[in-house]
Scaffold this motif. Structure first.
Motif, short mmCIF file in Angstrom:
data_model
loop_
_atom_site.label_atom_id
_atom_site.label_comp_id
_atom_site.label_asym_id
_atom_site.label_seq_id
_atom_site.Cartn_x
_atom_site.Cartn_y
_atom_site.Cartn_z
N LYS A 66 75.51 5.70 -4.98
CA LYS A 66 75.34 5.72 -6.43
C LYS A 66 76.37 6.67 -7.06
O LYS A 66 76.89 7.56 -6.40
CB LYS A 66 73.93 6.19 -6.80
CG LYS A 66 72.86 5.22 -6.35
CD LYS A 66 71.52 5.63 -6.89
CE LYS A 66 70.50 4.57 -6.49
NZ LYS A 66 69.27 4.72 -7.26
N VAL A 67 76.64 6.46 -8.33
CA VAL A 67 77.44 7.39 -9.11
C VAL A 67 76.48 8.47 -9.57
O VAL A 67 75.41 8.18 -10.11
CB VAL A 67 78.11 6.68 -10.31
CG1 VAL A 67 78.84 7.69 -11.18
CG2 VAL A 67 79.04 5.58 -9.83
N ILE A 68 76.85 9.73 -9.35
CA ILE A 68 75.96 10.85 -9.65
C ILE A 68 76.61 11.80 -10.66
O ILE A 68 77.78 12.14 -10.52
CB ILE A 68 75.63 11.65 -8.37
CG1 ILE A 68 74.99 10.74 -7.32
CG2 ILE A 68 74.73 12.84 -8.68
CD1 ILE A 68 74.93 11.36 -5.94
N LEU A 69 75.83 12.22 -11.61
CA LEU A 69 76.23 13.30 -12.50
C LEU A 69 75.36 14.48 -12.12
O LEU A 69 74.13 14.46 -12.31
CB LEU A 69 76.01 12.90 -13.96
CG LEU A 69 76.73 13.74 -15.00
CD1 LEU A 69 78.25 13.64 -14.84
CD2 LEU A 69 76.35 13.30 -16.40
N LEU A 70 75.94 15.50 -11.50
CA LEU A 70 75.23 16.68 -11.03
C LEU A 70 75.42 17.79 -12.06
O LEU A 70 76.54 18.28 -12.26
CB LEU A 70 75.78 17.11 -9.67
CG LEU A 70 75.16 18.37 -9.05
CD1 LEU A 70 73.70 18.10 -8.67
CD2 LEU A 70 75.96 18.81 -7.84
N ASP A 71 74.34 18.17 -12.70
CA ASP A 71 74.40 19.15 -13.79
C ASP A 71 73.74 20.46 -13.37
O ASP A 71 72.56 20.49 -13.03
CB ASP A 71 73.67 18.58 -15.02
CG ASP A 71 73.71 19.53 -16.19
OD1 ASP A 71 74.80 20.05 -16.51
OD2 ASP A 71 72.66 19.75 -16.82
N LEU A 72 74.50 21.54 -13.39
CA LEU A 72 74.00 22.88 -13.10
C LEU A 72 73.67 23.53 -14.44
O LEU A 72 74.56 23.74 -15.26
CB LEU A 72 75.04 23.70 -12.33
CG LEU A 72 75.65 23.02 -11.10
CD1 LEU A 72 76.67 23.94 -10.45
CD2 LEU A 72 74.58 22.59 -10.11
N TRP A 73 72.41 23.87 -14.65
CA TRP A 73 71.96 24.31 -15.96
C TRP A 73 70.83 25.33 -15.84
O TRP A 73 70.37 25.64 -14.76
CB TRP A 73 71.47 23.11 -16.77
CG TRP A 73 70.26 22.46 -16.18
CD1 TRP A 73 70.20 21.66 -15.07
CD2 TRP A 73 68.91 22.58 -16.64
NE1 TRP A 73 68.91 21.28 -14.82
CE2 TRP A 73 68.10 21.82 -15.76
CE3 TRP A 73 68.33 23.25 -17.71
CZ2 TRP A 73 66.72 21.73 -15.93
CZ3 TRP A 73 66.95 23.14 -17.87
CH2 TRP A 73 66.16 22.38 -16.99
N ALA A 74 70.37 25.82 -17.00
CA ALA A 74 69.23 26.74 -17.06
C ALA A 74 68.50 26.52 -18.38
O ALA A 74 69.12 26.15 -19.39
CB ALA A 74 69.69 28.18 -16.94
N THR A 75 67.20 26.76 -18.39
CA THR A 75 66.40 26.54 -19.60
C THR A 75 66.81 27.48 -20.73
O THR A 75 66.67 27.12 -21.90
CB THR A 75 64.90 26.73 -19.32
OG1 THR A 75 64.67 28.05 -18.82
CG2 THR A 75 64.39 25.71 -18.31
N TRP A 76 67.31 28.66 -20.42
CA TRP A 76 67.67 29.64 -21.44
C TRP A 76 69.05 29.40 -22.03
O TRP A 76 69.46 30.08 -22.97
CB TRP A 76 67.60 31.06 -20.86
CG TRP A 76 68.35 31.20 -19.57
CD1 TRP A 76 67.83 31.15 -18.32
CD2 TRP A 76 69.75 31.38 -19.40
NE1 TRP A 76 68.81 31.29 -17.37
CE2 TRP A 76 70.03 31.44 -18.01
CE3 TRP A 76 70.83 31.50 -20.27
CZ2 TRP A 76 71.30 31.60 -17.49
CZ3 TRP A 76 72.11 31.67 -19.75
CH2 TRP A 76 72.32 31.72 -18.38
N CYS A 77 69.80 28.44 -21.50
CA CYS A 77 71.18 28.18 -21.92
C CYS A 77 71.21 27.16 -23.06
O CYS A 77 70.88 25.98 -22.85
CB CYS A 77 71.96 27.67 -20.70
SG CYS A 77 73.60 27.03 -21.09
N GLY A 78 71.60 27.60 -24.25
CA GLY A 78 71.66 26.73 -25.42
C GLY A 78 72.54 25.49 -25.23
O GLY A 78 72.11 24.37 -25.50
N PRO A 79 73.78 25.66 -24.77
CA PRO A 79 74.62 24.48 -24.55
C PRO A 79 74.03 23.51 -23.51
O PRO A 79 74.18 22.29 -23.65
CB PRO A 79 75.94 25.07 -24.06
CG PRO A 79 75.99 26.42 -24.69
CD PRO A 79 74.55 26.90 -24.65
N CYS A 80 73.33 24.04 -22.51
CA CYS A 80 72.67 23.18 -21.51
C CYS A 80 71.60 22.33 -22.19
O CYS A 80 71.50 21.12 -21.95
CB CYS A 80 72.02 24.01 -20.41
SG CYS A 80 73.14 25.07 -19.49
N ARG A 81 70.82 22.97 -23.04
CA ARG A 81 69.75 22.28 -23.75
C ARG A 81 70.32 21.18 -24.65
O ARG A 81 69.72 20.12 -24.80
CB ARG A 81 68.96 23.26 -24.62
CG ARG A 81 68.10 24.20 -23.84
CD ARG A 81 67.55 25.29 -24.77
NE ARG A 81 66.47 25.99 -24.17
CZ ARG A 81 65.20 25.88 -24.55
NH1 ARG A 81 64.87 25.12 -25.55
NH2 ARG A 81 64.27 26.56 -23.93
#
Length: 184
Positions: A66-81
């Motif tokens: 499959k084609v995968i988009l792996l996103d490293l993020w955090a709940t406190w990160c505005g741009p991640c949200r």
């Protein structure tokens, strides 16, 4: 008196410009990674509570082909949200064509024991996340997918398991979609 009016006009002009530059910098640069250790969890089924994975590259094997988009993020990160609604749309649109989004939350557990899975599980439900969410016990679990310049860091992985592109900071969903479509 005229000199005071000109000074005031300059202040009125420059304050919004400076604020705009600050906001744009935050949006495009992403969030700095915390200096403390990280915890992360994984969810085997989209929308499920996150579960912990010990080795992200090894865990990605379940999505081979499959084609995968792996996103490293955090709940406190505005741009991640800000990226999450776009990821939800992309997952809905392309899941049946062999596309998977995997979010790896790097929410640390603080000295009081708050954060981590206790914060991520309710967040996933509240946001209506429809893709797999994992957490890790330590940053080494990311393996060949390290944080780049902070959160979010996102990797586009081809059907053959090779990294095609890394994105540093928040991106519009159209950027991801334009890169994903030719791979499907």
């Amino acid at each position: 008196m005229p000199r005071d009016n000109e000074t005031n006009r300059r202040k009125i002009f420059f304050v919004p410009v400076i604020l705009s530059v600050i906001v744009a910098t935050i949006l495009f640069a992403g969030c700095d990674s915390p200096s403390t250790g990280t915890s992360v969890t994984s969810s085997p089924k989209p929308g499920a509570a996150p579960s912990v994975v010990g080795n992200v590259p090894q865990s990605l094997e379940q999505f081979k082909g499959k084609v995968i988009l792996l996103d490293l993020w955090a709940t406190w990160c505005g741009p991640c949200r800000m990226e999450i609604p776009g990821f939800i749309r992309l997952q809905e649109k392309y899941r049946d064509k062999g596309f998977e989004i995997v979010g790896v939350s790097l929410d640390p557990v603080d000295s009081r024991g708050a954060g981590g899975a206790a914060a991520v599980g309710p967040f996933v439900k509240q946001m209506g996340i429809n893709y797999t969410v994992w957490m890790v016990n330590n940053i080494q679990a990311l393996g060949q997918y390290p944080l780049s310049r902070g959160y979010p860091t996102t990797y586009l992985i081809g059907r053959d398991g090779r990294t095609i592109k890394r994105y540093d900071g928040a991106q519009p969903d159209t950027t991801f979609e334009n890169d994903i479509k030719p791979l499907l």
